[in-house]
Scaffold this active site. Structure first.
Site, mmCIF file in Angstrom:
data_model
loop_
_atom_site.group_PDB
_atom_site.id
_atom_site.type_symbol
_atom_site.label_atom_id
_atom_site.label_comp_id
_atom_site.label_asym_id
_atom_site.label_seq_id
_atom_site.Cartn_x
_atom_site.Cartn_y
_atom_site.Cartn_z
ATOM 1 C CE LYS A 38 86.016 -14.732 54.266
ATOM 2 N NZ LYS A 38 84.511 -15.722 55.067
ATOM 3 C CG HIS A 59 88.563 -12.576 55.869
ATOM 4 N ND1 HIS A 59 87.935 -11.748 54.803
ATOM 5 C CD2 HIS A 59 88.047 -12.527 56.838
ATOM 6 C CE1 HIS A 59 87.429 -10.564 55.528
ATOM 7 N NE2 HIS A 59 87.359 -10.825 56.850
#
Lengths: 249, 249, 249, 249
Positions: B158, B154
C-alpha cells in the site's frame, strides 16, 4: 471576587501525595490543608505552606471554621468518611471520594450526606478510565451482537482482581467472573483494555496508567465540574457521560 | 406488507464480493442485482439467483423499472456515480457509496442527487472506524490539552497514506502531514490507532480490520438506518454520531 | 573470602539515583561512594553510609586508594570519562558507562582505557532492549525477506529521535531515517517496538520502560558478567549475545 | 540434475488449500499430488495439473512408485499417519506433519517411522510461533526471576484453549492451567503473546496470524531445511533453534 476553589485533603499516602502535587500545580484551585492518619514524621514536605494535621487529634469543625474550603478530596481509608460526612454536609462542603474499599455502610453514609451537599464517589476517578467506560457503554448499544472482553494487567503483587475492571464489566452488562481476564506480571503500573470483537473487525479501548497523578487530574476535573452545582450524589461516569452529551450537542 | 429492503449493487471486485455475501446472509435485505464493469467471465457465482449485468451494456432506467430497489450500494469506481446519480435520484432510490477515490466533481454529482433522494458517502464505511472517530472527537473536547497522534499500519504494497487515517486526523482537527504516522510492513490487513497522551495516562482507540466483509456490515448499518429517511446528504460519521446521542439519552 | 563486588558511581541525577538504589538492594554488590557534578545541597540522602563527593573538588587517585572499588558505573555526562579513564585503567578498575551523548573523542578515550581494563559502553544498558536487539538480529537472518520497522513512543517533550531506536535500526541493517517511526505524545515513559512483517503473519518485539531503575538492573547484569574478565571493550549487546549462545548450548 | 524438491500432500481442507497454494508459488518445490479424505466434488480446482486422489480409494505404494516424491506434508486428520507411515518410511520419503490432534499412538507411529526416514512434527509449524518460543526459552534462562504469562486471542467459536499456547507454556516451563490466558471474541484469526514482566520493564513477544498460508511457509522452511538430512524425529522448534545458533556463530 476570587474564584479560586479551596480544597482540603484526607490522605497522604502514595496516591495522596501525587494528587496533592497536582493541586499545587493548578492555579484554579488552592490546597488549604491536609489530614493524615499516621503520626510518623513526614520524610519530605510537600510544601511548607500547607498545614498537615493528624486525624486522631483533629477538631474538624474548628478547622473548617478557621480555614474554610469548598471541597474535600478523600484518598485515605474507608472509615474516614464516617467521621467527616455529617460535619461537611452541614456546612455544604463538597466531598470527592476515590476510596476503593467502601462497604455498604460507608456508601450509605455518603448518600446521606448527599442530601445536603455535593458528593462524588467513584473507585477510579481518572478521566481515561471513565472515558472508556462511557464509550464502551455506547458501543454496546450500537453493536449489541459484538462480543466483549475486559483485560486488566497489573504488577505481580496485586493479588485481587482489579476493582476498576470489575466495575467496567458491570457497567457494560457483563458478568465480571466470566469476562474479566487478569494478567499479573512484573511491575506493570496498570492497563485496562476493553475488546469488542466483530466477525470482521476488532476494536480495542485501552487505558495505560503512567502514575497515580492521574487521580489528581481526575479529581480536578470533578471539582471544577461540580463547583456550584446542587447537592446530590454524583459519579465520575456521570460527569463524563454529561461531557459526551455536551460534546455531541 | 413486506419490509425486506431491496438492494442493487455496483462493483464486484474484491470488496464488492465480500460485501455482497454479507447482504445474502442478512434476511432483513434482499440483494436483487449486481452491475459490474468488467466483461471477463466470472470464475465463481455468488448465487445463481442474482443477475449480474455489465455496466457498458446496461439500460439502468429499464433495470430499476423491471427490478425496483430501495437502495443501491456502490463499491465500484469513482466515475460510476456520474452515470447513475440522476436516474436514481429521479426515482428516489437511495445511494450508499464507499468509493474512496472521489474528486470534487464526483462529490458535486452526489450532492446534486441528494436534493431528491437519500445519499450517504463515506470513504470508510465500517462501524468500527466511525466509532473511534466520534469517540475521538468527543475526547478532544473533554481533554483539549491532551496530545493526539494517529498511527496506521498496512501491508507493504500500500504505497499511499491511508485515506481513512487522513480523514481521522482532519476530523480531529489535526494536520495529517504532522500527526499521521504510517507503517508499511508485511501483510497487515489494516490497523488504525488514535493515541491520546496525558502526562499520567495514555488512551488508545484501536481498530483492526480482519476482512473487507466489515464494509458490508457498515453498509447494512447505513441502509437500515436511512430507510424511509428524508432526502439529503449523509455520512457514516453522522449516523454513528446520532447513535451516540441516542445511546446517551 | 569476600566476593561482594565493590562499586563507585559517577552521576546522581534522576537516572543515577534510581540506579544507586538498585545497587543498595542487591547483596552481591556494595556501593562504596558516589561522585556528583553539582554542589547544590542534596534534598534527600540515599543512605547515610554512602559518601558523596563533588567532582570539581575530587582527588580521584586518592579516593580509589582509600576506598578501592572493582568497577565504576557512569550515569553522569559525556566529559566525565575524560577525567577518570586514565586513572581507573592504570588501577585495573572496570568502567561501565551508559552515557548516551558521547562524541568520537569520548569513545576514543574509553577505547584507550580498554587496553588496560574492562570497559563496557552501551547507550541503552537495559537487558530488555538488548534482548530485542539480539532476537531481532537473529530473525533478520532467519527471514531475510520479512519487512522490518521500528516504532518508538516517548513523552511529548523528548524532542530528538530515540538514540536507542536509531541503534536498533543500525544493528538490524536498516536506515534509521527510513525505518524509525517516532511518536511523541503525553507522558509515555518509553516504548520501543520492532515489527517483522510477513505476508501471512506479523511478529512484534516490544519493550516498555516502567522506570529508570531498569538501567540499574542492566548495570548489575553487566558487572556480574564482566567481573574478573580480561581487559577489553565490551558492549551490552555482546554480553546478551553471549547469553543467547550459552542458553542454546 | 534437477534440485526441485517433490512434494505430495495429505489434506485439502481450509488449511490444506492455502498451504498447497504456497507450494505452487515457490519454484524450489513441485507439488506432485494431493490426497484428500472426502469424495464430495471439489468446487474449485487448485490447478488442473495436480492430480487429487480420494484416500479411501488410494493405493499409496503404487502412487509413490508412479509419481515419486521427496516429502509428504500432512494437513489432514490424526489417523492418516497410521496408514502412510510404514510405506513412506520404507521408501525414505520424508514426513512433515502439522496435525494438531495427535494422541500418543499416533506419535508412536511417527517415531517408529523416524527410524528409517526424516519425520518432522509440530502442532504449529509457523516460523513466527517457533521464533517466539525459542526467544522466550532463552529469555527464561537470561532472566529466571522475570514473571511470564501467555495470552492467546482467537475467534469466539474456538472453544478449546489454543494448543499452541499450551505448548508455548510447557516449553517455557510454565503450568498452562495457571499461565495461559485465553480471550475469545469476534473473528480474531489468532494472536499469541508472551509477556515477560520485570519490576521496571515489560517485554512482549507477539505473533499475529493473518492467514493459514503461514503454515505453508513454515512447511517450506522445514522441507528445505531437512532435505537430504539423515533419518530422525525433528520438530520445528529444533530447526528454529538451530537457526538461532547458526545466526549467532
Amino acid at each position: 471576587m476570587n474564584n479560586t476553589i479551596k480544597i482540603g485533603m484526607f490522605g497522604l499516602g502514595k496516591a495522596g501525595k501525587e494528587v496533592a502535587e497536582q493541586f499545587l500545580n493548578d492555579p484554579a484551585v488552592k490546597l488549604c490543608w491536609i489530614v493524615r492518619g499516621s503520626n510518623t514524621p513526614l520524610t519530605e514536605h510537600l510544601s511548607e505552606d500547607i498545614p498537615v494535621y493528624i486525624s486522631s487529634e483533629l477538631d474538624l469543625a474548628k478547622l473548617i471554621k478557621d480555614k474554610p474550603v469548598d471541597f474535600i478530596v478523600d484518598f485515605s481509608s474507608a472509615d474516614a468518611c464516617l467521621g467527616y460526612a455529617d460535619i461537611l454536609a452541614a456546612h455544604k462542603i463538597g466531598i470527592i471520594s476515590a476510596v476503593s474499599a467502601y462497604q455498604e455502610h460507608h456508601l450509605n453514609c455518603l448518600r446521606e450526606a448527599s442530601k445536603k451537599t455535593v458528593v462524588l464517589y467513584s473507585p477510579n476517578i481518572t478521566l481515561g478510565i471513565n472515558f472508556i467506560i462511557i464509550a464502551g457503554k455506547i458501543l454496546r448499544k450500537l453493536a449489541p451482537h459484538a462480543g466483549v472482553e475486559v483485560i486488566e494487567e497489573h504488577f505481580h503483587n496485586k493479588k485481587e482482581v482489579s476493582g476498576t475492571a470489575i466495575r467496567i464489566a458491570e457497567l457494560l452488562g457483563l458478568d465480571p467472573k466470566k469476562h474479566v481476564n487478569s494478567i499479573r506480571v512484573g511491575g506493570i503500573v496498570g492497563r485496562h483494555e476493553i475488546i469488542f470483537g466483530f466477525p470482521n473487525q476488532t476494536l480495542r479501548l485501552t487505558h495505560d496508567s503512567i502514575s497515580r497523578a492521574a487521580f489528581g487530574q481526575g479529581a480536578l476535573y470533578a471539582i471544577k465540574n461540580l463547583y456550584r452545582r446542587p447537592e446530590g450524589f454524583y459519579t465520575m461516569e456521570q460527569l463524563v457521560s454529561e461531557g459526551f452529551s455536551a460534546a455531541l450537542a
